[in-house]
Design an enzyme around this catalytic site. Structure first.
Site, PDB file in Angstrom:
ATOM      1  N   THR A 159      -3.376  79.150  35.636  1.00  0.00           N
ATOM      2  CA  THR A 159      -3.383  80.052  34.476  1.00  0.00           C
ATOM      3  C   THR A 159      -4.537  81.019  34.644  1.00  0.00           C
ATOM      4  O   THR A 159      -5.598  80.665  35.162  1.00  0.00           O
ATOM      5  CB  THR A 159      -3.559  79.287  33.144  1.00  0.00           C
ATOM      6  OG1 THR A 159      -4.924  78.885  33.015  1.00  0.00           O
ATOM      7  CG2 THR A 159      -2.653  78.086  33.061  1.00  0.00           C
ATOM      8  N   HIS A 160      -4.312  82.243  34.189  1.00  0.00           N
ATOM      9  CA  HIS A 160      -5.339  83.278  34.353  1.00  0.00           C
ATOM     10  C   HIS A 160      -5.404  84.121  33.078  1.00  0.00           C
ATOM     11  O   HIS A 160      -4.366  84.503  32.541  1.00  0.00           O
ATOM     12  CB  HIS A 160      -4.990  84.157  35.562  1.00  0.00           C
ATOM     13  CG  HIS A 160      -6.002  85.224  35.811  1.00  0.00           C
ATOM     14  ND1 HIS A 160      -7.247  84.954  36.343  1.00  0.00           N
ATOM     15  CD2 HIS A 160      -5.983  86.557  35.565  1.00  0.00           C
ATOM     16  CE1 HIS A 160      -7.937  86.077  36.423  1.00  0.00           C
ATOM     17  NE2 HIS A 160      -7.193  87.067  35.955  1.00  0.00           N
ATOM     18  N   ASP A 191      -5.679  84.562  42.611  1.00  0.00           N
ATOM     19  CA  ASP A 191      -4.813  84.800  41.457  1.00  0.00           C
ATOM     20  C   ASP A 191      -3.558  85.578  41.824  1.00  0.00           C
ATOM     21  O   ASP A 191      -3.107  86.449  41.065  1.00  0.00           O
ATOM     22  CB  ASP A 191      -5.606  85.504  40.328  1.00  0.00           C
ATOM     23  CG  ASP A 191      -6.723  84.616  39.807  1.00  0.00           C
ATOM     24  OD1 ASP A 191      -6.492  83.413  39.627  1.00  0.00           O
ATOM     25  OD2 ASP A 191      -7.843  85.123  39.611  1.00  0.00           O
TER      26      ASP A 191
HETATM   27  C1  GRF Z   1      -8.999  79.917  30.943  1.00  0.00           C
HETATM   28  O1  GRF Z   1      -8.977  81.165  30.303  1.00  0.00           O
HETATM   29  C2  GRF Z   1      -8.454  80.012  32.340  1.00  0.00           C
HETATM   30  O2  GRF Z   1      -7.416  80.904  32.487  1.00  0.00           O
HETATM   31  C3  GRF Z   1      -9.648  80.514  33.080  1.00  0.00           C
HETATM   32  O3  GRF Z   1     -10.721  79.797  32.542  1.00  0.00           O
HETATM   33  C4  GRF Z   1     -10.407  79.435  31.215  1.00  0.00           C
HETATM   34  C5  GRF Z   1     -10.523  77.947  31.125  1.00  0.00           C
HETATM   35  O4  GRF Z   1     -10.920  77.543  29.875  1.00  0.00           O
HETATM   36  N1  GRF Z   1      -9.499  80.390  34.496  1.00  0.00           N
HETATM   37  P1  GRF Z   1     -11.000  76.015  29.470  1.00  0.00           P
HETATM   38  O5  GRF Z   1     -11.873  75.317  30.484  1.00  0.00           O
HETATM   39  O6  GRF Z   1      -9.602  75.479  29.466  1.00  0.00           O
HETATM   40  O7  GRF Z   1     -11.603  76.018  28.105  1.00  0.00           O
END
Ligand code: GRF
Length: 209
Positions: A107-108, A144
């Site tokens: 996820t990004h 990504d």
């Molecule tokens: C998310 O926005 C993810 O896409 C990015 O870092 C964040 C992770 O947040 N790579 P968390 O650790 O789940 O709170």
């Protein structure tokens, strides 16, 4: 569907997945949660939820290749159908991707292919776009990159800071991630057949954020 989740930070997105599984809203089994460093909140909250956890500490290995091979070995030992990068801030090798080809989901917090890398939220703000969002995609060996499964848009408000925007993106990101995982678990979303990898990754760390 058995998953291994990888985290580097707070793991709030993973918590949403854990909660959905516990509530019976997501038909999957979290076989284990792993991190690249000790002492992360993501591992702590996974242990609190009674999940099996592991740490393959990047700093404990003499080379990136050795770390990567050990990470792949430990992940594979859980025989996952899917490995989820949920805020995992290290780029894995082409070998890792090949081993979990088409089964490594990331996820990004931006609308890829715009604003990849460690500062997707900050970079979108700095560019001045008015709409950004989040992306769930099958990761290949780039930063990504890889086939996009789903995206959601989030408007940038004039008063936004990087943190306020990231928090609003994460609200969408959590829902989207659960939607995608449910689709994959129930078969509504097909898996992909990624082509054999040409190694595309540079060796940058901390590139997903
Ligand atoms: C998310 O926005 C993810 O896409 C990015 O870092 C964040 C992770 O947040 N790579 P968390 O650790 O789940 O709170």
């Amino acid at each position: 569907m058995r998953i291994v989740a990888l985290v580097s930070g707070t793991g709030s997105n993973l918590q949403a997945v854990i909660d959905a599984v516990r509530a019976g809203d997501l038909p999957l089994e979290i076989a284990a949660v792993g991190a690249d460093r000790p002492g992360t909140r993501g591992i702590e909250r996974s242990a609190e939820a009674g999940l099996e956890t592991f740490v393959v500490d990047f700093k404990a290995f003499a080379s990136r290749a050795e770390w990567d091979a050990e990470l792949a070995r430990v992940c594979a030992s859980y025989e996952p159908d899917l490995v989820l990068s949920s805020g995992f801030m290290r780029i894995v090798s082409a070998e890792f991707i090949a081993r979990f080809r088409g089964r490594y989901l990331n996820t990004h917090p931006a609308l890829l292919p715009a604003f990849p890398g460690a500062h997707g939220v900050r970079d979108a703000m700095a560019y001045g776009v008015k709409v950004t969002g989040c992306t769930v995609h099958w990761a290949d060996a780039g930063v990504d990159t890889g086939p996009i499964v789903a995206q959601r848009a989030v408007e940038i408000r004039p008063e936004d800071t990087e943190d306020s925007l990231h928090e609003r993106i994460k609200v969408q990101e959590r829902e989207l991630l659960i939607e995608v995982l449910r689709g994959l678990a129930e078969g509504g979303i097909p898996s992909v057949d990624l082509p054999e990898q040409s190694p595309g990754a540079d060796d940058a760390d901390q590139s997903r954020r």
